[in-house]
Design an enzyme around this catalytic site. Structure first.
Site, PDB file in Angstrom:
ATOM      1  CB  ILE A 477      -0.945   0.004   1.210  1.00 37.00           C
ATOM      2  CG1 ILE A 477      -1.944  -1.151   1.102  1.00 37.00           C
ATOM      3  CG2 ILE A 477      -1.688   1.342   1.310  1.00 37.00           C
ATOM      4  CD1 ILE A 477      -2.801  -1.345   2.332  1.00 37.00           C
ATOM      5  CE  LYS A 509      14.925  -5.566   7.526  1.00 38.48           C
ATOM      6  NZ  LYS A 509      15.740  -6.283   6.517  1.00 38.48           N
ATOM      7  CB  THR A 557       1.628  -0.377   9.450  1.00 38.07           C
ATOM      8  OG1 THR A 557       1.113   0.260  10.632  1.00 38.07           O
ATOM      9  CG2 THR A 557       2.815   0.423   8.930  1.00 38.07           C
ATOM     10  CD  GLU A 608     -14.551   6.542   3.097  1.00 35.76           C
ATOM     11  OE1 GLU A 608     -15.158   5.494   3.364  1.00 35.76           O
ATOM     12  OE2 GLU A 608     -15.068   7.673   3.121  1.00 35.76           O
ATOM     13  N   GLY A 666      -1.974 -10.334  -2.508  1.00 33.63           N
ATOM     14  CA  GLY A 666      -1.999  -9.244  -1.535  1.00 33.63           C
ATOM     15  C   GLY A 666      -3.371  -8.931  -0.994  1.00 33.63           C
ATOM     16  CG  ASP A 680      -9.867  -7.198   8.433  1.00 31.45           C
ATOM     17  OD1 ASP A 680      -9.234  -6.345   9.081  1.00 31.45           O
ATOM     18  OD2 ASP A 680     -10.204  -7.045   7.241  1.00 31.45           O
ATOM     19  CE  LYS A 684     -12.047  -4.441   6.349  1.00 26.19           C
ATOM     20  NZ  LYS A 684     -11.890  -5.103   5.038  1.00 26.19           N
TER      21      LYS A 684
END
Length: 819
Positions: A477, A509, A557, A608, A666, A680, A684
């Site tokens: 992303i 990192k 993230t 959003e 992905g 998940d 939402k």
């Protein structure tokens, strides 16, 4: 007659002096009558001060500095003068002059003291040396020039260091000298003389003053101040990158700009010019054809309301308050009388209409003396408790917007305070004169640069703004977002008047920072080459310390540690855009707290992409609620990964292979169980519930899982795949059971009143979710207005492109809200 003045930076090097000679040759060839004033070579005045201070301390290193001073001038003579006679004559004169300086410094070394009177004499060697050398160079170039020591014509009192000019005597001397000397006079700036021939100086920046005095005495046509910038700029270019030249200003505007820190014009310069109505031009030695800034009595009623923005970097604010001040005549007189008696200059004054308090700004070095002086003046009232002890606040700055036309345009102050408020800048004190020539605001010193940039955008670039982005997460992303910004920035700049600068960037990192903007064509290499290890606290601290206007933090993230910093970030008046659902699905009180902090600080907290990736789900829901509609039910396929998995499930391809494929594309999290478990999706529907005003927590959402317990308990992701491969028959049966009834499987989240559930359902052709394909999400809103035919939002609900595009859109929306 024109009076030209060239500053120290203009004569810092021999090649720059050659450039000045070419300019003056053009003036001479054009038939212009002119005289020219020079400062010391760049840096020389500071060197003279340093060598004097060393000598006064008994430090013999002053001798080395003196030798460097003498050598610099001899080298300049060697480089600039090719005529042997002129070269020898000039070198001899400089050796004689510098021998006097050497002896003077030795005297300071012996007595261990450099008095103001002695220092003025020491400093005079800078201008006397540069002007004499340049007068010889002009002669060599064919310009009939003559050296003029200003001590012969400018007369002052004996206030050494900042002498007061005896104007009538000075003007008479100037007229007399120029009447008898028709050649081009090359005049020493900065220096003058008092009764008895004692050397005095006119204060730092006094060379400009010299030029103005000459112009007044000669009734000159114009004054030209040649420096290293292209006129007076709308703001300090060292702090405001987009500052630009102001073509015209009035004397009053220039006076205000110089008072509030604009270094181009030395304030006393303006008075002789104003009194004699002599226009003053600020021009750039290194761009002689650029028109620069004209300062005159001419005002432009059709011009910009605000001409410039300036600041005083470091002030202290003293406040006198108390009930004993209300309605008592003479309070202000006593305050400022006591300050005058203590020889303290007041920068700014403000008083509320209640008369309960008077605040005034002074130099920090004067703050303690100011406090003592005022408290001594009000000792009786303080002892009685009707006047409070003087409050002193330090580490403050004054920022001012300046312009004569402000009085004709309403709303200027409103725009100022709105711009400061949008960037989380608090006004400690405010001052505006009845002339409305300037509005001054006292703010925290650490906010000064941010305030200057925010105000500059508001008043000069109202159709253009720069957003400063701090981005954490550069995976699928984040990397896609950076690519989209890089590709679209030119369009946004040209069509939307908006520039996006990524000034902070971090992966798992390392991290990098570049206040002027990271090159997005090579951000990967920059991160690899960075020597700064990732530390979220340091990243947030650096973001805070940079204190840039229009700052936005972007979290790409799913990291709970990063989400834990949201409160701090919002509290620093930095907006947030994120697809990370951790914060918005955490405890309801914390969710509400983040929203409240954002509202309190006047910044945006946008998420959003938490639901539906790039689909306008949350914004549509907010629009319905804000317009007065009532939500009765929300149903949704809210997971692009699960939508893809169930849409691909055909009873032939093994379930485990479909999940692997979704992971490779992905669509799922690195651990697909986060998606398949329904957790998940639960997050939402929880977020949507909260947006409707239902105060649910995670445990209030009932999830009907469909994965075998053994799969959920697998020790690793690979073990999980092994389990679902072994359970192929179980998943086939799920499919077949639905297929036999002509139905398909969908993971559906539902909010019905205040009840939220998540689970796999078999739906038939009469259900809107039946026709879903690919990774599409679908959200169905049933409301009072959309009762018979619910409102449907449908589209891709997973993938880096659409999610990054959603974040990108939010960034632009945040930028638009900052106007």
């Amino acid at each position: 007659m024109k009076v030209l003045k060239f500053g120290g930076s203009s004569v810092a090097q021999p090649d720059r002096i050659r450039g000045i000679v070419e300019i003056l040759k053009d003036y001479y060839a054009a038939g212009d009558h002119f005289t020219v004033v020079f400062s010391a070579f760049g840096g020389v005045t500071d060197n003279l001060i340093e060598m004097s201070e060393l000598a006064a301390r008994g430090d013999d290193r002053y001798g080395q500095l003196f030798q460097e001073f003498a050598d610099r001038h001899q080298l300049a003579i060697g480089e600039l003068l090719t005529n042997e006679k002129l070269q020898q004559e000039t070198a001899h004169q400089m050796r004689r002059s510098h021998e006097v300086l050497k002896n003077l410094l030795y005297g300071i070394f012996l007595v261990r003291e450099a008095s103001p009177r002695t220092m003025d004499y020491v400093l005079s060697f800078g201008e006397r040396s540069s002007s004499y050398i340049i007068s010889q160079v002009l002669q060599q170039a064919g310009v009939p020039a003559e050296f003029l020591d200003a001590r012969r014509i400018i007369k002052t009192d004996k206030t050494f260091g900042n002498a007061k000019v005896a104007f009538e005597k000075t003007y008479a001397k100037i007229k007399e000298h120029y009447r008898e000397h028709p050649k081009v006079q090359v005049v020493t700036g900065f220096i003058a003389s008092a009764k008895g021939g004692l050397t005095t100086t006119l204060g730092r920046g006094g060379s400009d003053y010299t030029a103005s005095l000459l112009a007044a005495g000669l009734k000159a046509q114009a004054i030209e101040i040649w420096t290293d910038v292209s006129g007076v700029l709308t703001a300090d270019p060292r702090r405001v990158e987009k500052a630009f030249t102001i073509p015209k200003m009035t004397y009053a505007e220039a006076m205000e700009m110089s008072h509030f820190g604009a270094k181009v014009i030395y304030p006393p310069t303006l008075m002789p010019a104003l009194q004699n109505r002599i226009p003053l031009y600020i021009k750039n030695t290194f761009q002689p054809d650029f028109p620069g800034t004209k300062v005159s009595e001419e005002s432009d009623p059709d011009g910009e309301a605000v001409r410039g923005i300036s600041s005083i970097n470091n002030v202290a604010l003293c406040t006198v308050s108390g009930t004993g001040m209300f309605g008592v005549p003479g309070i202000a007189g006593r305050i400022f009388g006591s300050l005058a008696a203590a020889n303290i200059n007041v920068i700014l004054i403000t008083q509320g209409s209640s008369e309960h308090a008077i605040s005034f700004a002074v130099q920090p070095s004067d703050a303690e003396r100011a406090r003592e002086a005022v408290e001594a003046a009000f000792a009786f009232e303080i002892a009685r408790g009707v006047v409070n002890a003087v409050k002193v606040e330090r580490d403050l700055s004054v920022v001012a917007i300046i312009g004569e036309n402000m009085r004709y345009q309403p709303g200027i102050a409103g725009r100022l305070f709105r711009a400061l408020g949008k960037n989380g800048i608090n006004a400690v004190a405010i001052a505006q004169g009845s002339s409305e020539l300037n509005v001054s605001v006292v703010i925290s010193r650490e906010d000064e640069t941010k305030a200057l940039n925010a105000l500059h955008e508001t008043f000069f670039l109202s159709d253009y703004k720069t957003l400063h982005l701090f981005i954490v997460g550069v995976g699928l992303i984040g990397g896609t977002l950076l690519k989209q910004i890089d590709q679209q920035n030119d369009y946004l700049r040209e069509r939307r008047g908006m520039e996006l600068k990524v000034v902070g960037l971090a992966n798992s990192k390392k991290m990098i920072f570049a206040p002027s903007g990271i090159d997005l064509s090579r951000w990967k290499e920059s991160l690899v080459q960075s020597s700064i290890p990732i530390d979220l606290a340091v990243f947030v601290g650096r973001m805070r310390d940079l204190n840039l206007s229009n700052s936005i933090f972007v979290d790409n993230t799913a990291d709970s540690k990063i989400a834990s910093f949201y409160e701090t970030i919002l509290d620093e008046s930095i907006s947030i855009s994120t697809p990370n659902k951790i914060a918005t699905s955490s405890g309801y009180l914390q969710y509400q707290r983040l929203k409240n902090i954002a509202d309190k600080r006047g910044v945006q907290f946008r998420y959003e992409t938490n639901v539906g990736a790039g689909l306008p789900v949350i914004s549509t829901l907010r629009d319905l609620i804000d317009s007065g509609d009532r939500i009765t039910k929300i149903e949704g396929v809210l997971s692009g990964s699960l939508s893809y998995i169930f849409n691909t499930l055909d009873g032939i391809l093994p379930f485990s292979d479909i999940v692997r494929e979704a992971r490779e594309k992905g669509f799922t999290e690195p651990d697909p169980r986060i998606d398949l478990s329904g957790k998940d999706v639960a997050r939402k529907i929880l977020i949507l519930a909260r947006e409707t005003g239902v105060p649910l927590n995670a445990e209030d959402v009932h999830v009907n899982g469909f994965l075998p317990e053994e799969a959920m308990a697998a020790a690793s992701v690979e073990d999980f795949f092994n389990v679902i491969e072994d359970q192929a028959a179980y998943f086939n049966e799920l499919y077949e059971s639905a297929s036999r009834e002509g139905k398909v499987l969908r993971m559906i989240a539902t909010l019905d009143s205040d009840q939220a559930t998540v689970g796999v359902q078999a739906v038939g052709p009469d259900n809107p979710f039946y026709t879903l394909s690919g990774s599409d999400n679908m959200i169905v809103f049933t409301t009072d207005r959309y009762r018979v035919r619910p409102l449907v939002v449908r589209g891709p609900g997973a993938g880096a492109e659409v999610t990054a595009a959603g974040v990108f859109a939010e960034i632009i929306q945040i930028g638009s809200s900052l106007s």
